[in-house]
Design an enzyme around this catalytic site. Structure first.
Site, PDB file in Angstrom:
ATOM      1  CD  GLU A 171      15.181 -20.220  -3.872  1.00 52.15           C
ATOM      2  OE1 GLU A 171      14.643 -20.959  -4.832  1.00 52.15           O
ATOM      3  OE2 GLU A 171      14.865 -19.054  -4.104  1.00 52.15           O
TER       4      GLU A 171
ATOM      5  CG  ASN B 133       0.773   2.008   3.878  1.00 57.61           C
ATOM      6  OD1 ASN B 133      -0.510   2.112   3.361  1.00 57.61           O
ATOM      7  ND2 ASN B 133       1.678   2.690   3.308  1.00 57.61           N
ATOM      8  N   GLY B 134      -0.211  -1.138   6.780  1.00 60.09           N
ATOM      9  CA  GLY B 134       0.293  -2.143   7.679  1.00 60.09           C
ATOM     10  C   GLY B 134      -0.957  -3.025   8.270  1.00 60.09           C
TER      11      GLY B 134
ATOM     12  CG  HIS C  69      25.785 -42.591  -5.115  1.00 62.01           C
ATOM     13  ND1 HIS C  69      25.995 -44.122  -4.944  1.00 62.01           N
ATOM     14  CD2 HIS C  69      25.530 -42.241  -3.915  1.00 62.01           C
ATOM     15  CE1 HIS C  69      25.975 -44.106  -3.650  1.00 62.01           C
ATOM     16  NE2 HIS C  69      25.515 -43.338  -2.965  1.00 62.01           N
TER      17      HIS C  69
ATOM     18  CE  LYS D  11      16.097 -17.248  -6.386  1.00 58.37           C
ATOM     19  NZ  LYS D  11      14.745 -17.135  -6.036  1.00 58.37           N
TER      20      LYS D  11
ATOM     21  CE  LYS E 233       8.232 -11.462  -8.934  1.00 58.83           C
ATOM     22  NZ  LYS E 233       9.397 -12.103  -8.281  1.00 58.83           N
TER      23      LYS E 233
ATOM     24  CB  CYS F 242      -0.958   0.130   1.168  1.00 57.84           C
ATOM     25  SG  CYS F 242      -1.894  -1.546   1.387  1.00 57.84           S
TER      26      CYS F 242
ATOM     27  CD1 TRP G 149      -0.695  -5.399  -4.023  1.00 61.82           C
ATOM     28  CD2 TRP G 149      -0.164  -6.230  -2.121  1.00 61.82           C
ATOM     29  NE1 TRP G 149       0.046  -6.297  -4.510  1.00 61.82           N
ATOM     30  CE2 TRP G 149       0.171  -7.128  -3.230  1.00 61.82           C
ATOM     31  CE3 TRP G 149       0.029  -6.728  -1.012  1.00 61.82           C
ATOM     32  CZ2 TRP G 149       0.861  -8.352  -3.284  1.00 61.82           C
ATOM     33  CZ3 TRP G 149       0.626  -8.113  -0.516  1.00 61.82           C
ATOM     34  CH2 TRP G 149       1.107  -8.742  -1.976  1.00 61.82           C
TER      35      TRP G 149
ATOM     36  CD  GLU H 275      15.646 -16.317 -10.628  1.00 66.91           C
ATOM     37  OE1 GLU H 275      15.765 -17.055  -9.587  1.00 66.91           O
ATOM     38  OE2 GLU H 275      14.431 -16.089 -10.798  1.00 66.91           O
TER      39      GLU H 275
ATOM     40  NE  ARG I  53       4.730   1.233  -1.667  1.00 65.14           N
ATOM     41  CZ  ARG I  53       5.348   1.116  -0.504  1.00 65.14           C
ATOM     42  NH1 ARG I  53       6.827   1.396  -0.515  1.00 65.14           N
ATOM     43  NH2 ARG I  53       4.758   0.422   0.500  1.00 65.14           N
TER      44      ARG I  53
END
Ligand code: F6R
Length: 609
Positions: A482, A100-101, A505, A486, A604, A2, A74, A489, A27
């Site tokens: 992960e 906000n929050g 192995h 990253k 995205k 927000c 948001w 990417e 945002r």
């Protein structure tokens, strides 16, 4: 996330608010609104969707006045809609609030206000604030806001107007950013600097627990208890692009640094004040339905899939329910065995990934209950799932997912604990122990971020290589998968993540003199085993970077360079150990001169199969 803008001056506030909100569009938001004090009193205009919708409403019915507040929302509490958009008012329409929050105790406050005759129209926590301020008002808006804030728990930034004192704009900051812009004969509030940069470069940055009273003639800063504060003005010399990134060089770095807040927000109201229980009101399954779950399928893509791998360990260890993980693009083509006793968990930051959505539909077609973990309220995944746990990470702009991944981990911890407490698979003390450690994670992440320079040096060494390996055991293996994704990417360095015991192995053939190996060893019970695997690669010439828990002195004896993360509960280590891996990818990408936020060939949100 927000955005807040506020204005008091001599110009037409509506235009300034809209222009400010436009600067916050990056945002992400799903609705917008403004409140302006006009000759007919305090008036509000709001619209779901893009700012253009609000502009067109205001084009038909302008709000003329020189004091106002604006907001881009948001969605968190309640879906995106006109009525859930900010500003929110009280029943008399004399008070207006942008926020906000999250107000953690909003349900209790709402019930109290309803009992006094207040009528609520939205599903939001914010509406409670306007009603609360109205109920406490006794001729002084600053005092009413202070009294209201004393009653509220959570993290929030507020902008408040009342028709009774139409020259005053009140601003509050408590763990959610807010700045005051100082002009000549006019003053501003903004949740971010870009919102006001076109009008002034002189700002006061509010600290937590501070508030401000803005009039045309000046700004008074004070604590929430009413003690006046004097502060130097901060002169912003950033351009608008730097300002959008809050001074960070890239959105990815900004988002990495937002993780402590994302952890706090995602845990927020879901941890009972007693510290012994998880409250997941958004999960509508009855205890009987939870008891009837025979197995869990976790289905997702990419980074979200990796979060699901940690989720498997968490659910199996805490709730003792068998879990299978599936890549969403494979799931529906393998004729998975789904029964009405299967709980299917889909994980998606965007909530729009085509493969994940298709998996969700397949699961529903087979009669399973579907629980979604997503970052976007009102997304397709959120709308179609039976239950939704929203990760409150805020919009993620960099293509490489960071804060969404770690918020997904937090969601899995909460869910695992919730299932365990319902099924009785863990006693209250064991649950309380994990909750206590969960609460400490944000500060521990901050401690890791403070050592970014150390990671940067390691990243610069790694950036000169074209191949490297990650190894780990148990939940560390899920994390290195992960870390490797990253790195590939955004740095375009080829890397492989291996279960440390699996190297011999076949893959060991690729280990040669000088090749970097990043070894993650946070699990005490597996530490000796991982050390044996580290020795295997060392014996073949690898240069090993070890990541381990603080307090373990053994790692430094077997590897070439070490980095320690703060100690925590063994199940929670991924929420800490992934942070250096994110930073490693970021700095390696930077060292290679890549476009960190927009890596080649990637989007995205992947809305094609
Ligand atoms: C990697 C990354 C992707 C996404 C994947 C799923 O950094 O962001 O691997 O995790 O495309 O996206 P969501 O979570 O939106 O379904």
């Amino acid at each position: 996330m927000c955005g807040i803008v506020g204005y008091v001056g001599k110009r037409n506030s509506q235009n300034i608010l809209i222009e400010g909100l436009k600067k916050l569009e990056y945002r992400g938001y799903d609705s917008a609104g403004v409140a302006v004090y006009t000759t007919n009193g305090l008036k509000v205009s709001k619209a779901k969707g893009r700012l253009a919708n609000l502009e067109s409403k205001l084009g038909d019915a302008p709000l003329d006045g020189t004091i106002g507040i604006g907001h881009t929302r948001w969605a968190t509490h309640g879906k995106p809609s006109d009525v859930n958009s900010h500003p929110h008012t009280d029943n008399s329409q004399k008070f207006s609030v942008v926020h906000n929050g999250i107000i953690e105790n909003y349900i209790a406050l709402k019930e109290e206000l309803i009992a006094k005759g207040h009528v609520f129209v939205s599903e939001t926590d914010t509406e409670v604030i306007s009603h609360l301020i109205a109920s406490l008002y006794d001729g002084d808006i600053v005092k009413a806001v202070q009294a209201a804030v004393q009653r509220m728990t959570g993290a929030f930034a507020l902008g408040v107007l009342t028709e009774y004192e139409p020259d005053k704009l009140v601003a509050v900051r408590l763990q959610s950013p807010l700045i005051i812009g100082v002009g000549e004969g006019e003053n501003f509030i903004g949740s971010d600097i870009p919102a006001i940069l076109e009008y002034t470069r002189n700002v006061y940055i509010l600290n937590d627990g501070e508030m401000a009273l803005l009039t045309r003639d000046g700004v008074e800063l004070m604590t929430l208890e009413g003690n006046f504060i004097s502060r130097e003005l901060f002169h912003v010399d950033w351009d608008i692009v730097t300002a959008e990134k809050a001074g960070f060089d890239h959105f990815m770095l900004k988002e990495i640094h937002e993780q402590p807040k994302a952890y706090r927000d995602t845990m927020g109201v879901r941890l009972d004040a007693s510290g012994r229980k998880v409250v997941l009101t958004e999960v509508g399954m009855t205890p009987e339905q939870i008891r009837s779950i025979r197995n869990v399928h976790i289905v997702a893509c990419g980074t979200a899939y990796h979060a699901g791998l940690v989720g498997k360990t968490v659910i199996e260890k805490l709730a003792r329910i068998p879990v299978e993980n599936d890549v969403a693009s494979e799931y529906r083509y393998r004729s998975p065995i789904i029964t009405p006793e299967t709980l299917v968990i889909v994980v998606s930051q965007s909530g729009e990934t085509a493969d994940t959505l298709a998996a969700l539909r397949e699961a529903k077609r087979c009669g399973a209950r579907v629980l979604a973990i997503t970052n976007v309220v009102g997304s397709s995944v959120a709308r179609e799932a039976d239950d939704v746990i929203v990760t409150w990470a805020g919009p993620e702009i960099a293509v490489a997912s960071t804060k969404a991944y770690t918020s997904q981990l937090i969601a899995f911890y909460l869910l695992g604990l919730y299932l365990a407490q319902t099924l009785g698979t863990q006693d209250e003390a064991a649950i309380a122990e994990v909750i206590a450690e969960l609460k400490e994670l944000p500060e521990k992440v901050e401690a890791i971020l403070a050592q970014s320079e150390t990671i940067k040096e390691i990243a610069e060494q790694i950036a000169t290589h074209d191949n490297l390996f990650f190894i780990g055991r148990g939940v560390d293996y899920a994390v290195v998968l992960e870390g490797s994704l990253k790195l590939k990417e955004i740095s375009y360095i080829h890397s492989e993540a291996y279960a440390a015991g699996e190297l011999k192995h076949g893959t060991l053939a690729l280990i040669e003199e000088g090749i970097p190996v990043i070894a993650l060893a946070t699990q005490h019970d597996l530490f000796e085993k991982t050390v044996s695997n580290i020795k295997e690669v060392k014996a073949r010439g690898a240069h090993v970077f070890g990541i381990h828990e603080a307090g373990n002195e053994e790692m430094a004896k077997v590897v070439d360079q070490v980095f320690a993360v703060p100690a925590t509960h063994p199940l929670l280590t991924p929420a800490l150990s992934v942070i250096p891996l994110q930073l490693l990818s970021y700095y390696a990408s930077l060292a290679r001169g890549n476009d960190v936020d927009k890596p080649r060939n990637l989007a995205k949100s992947v809305t094609v199969e």
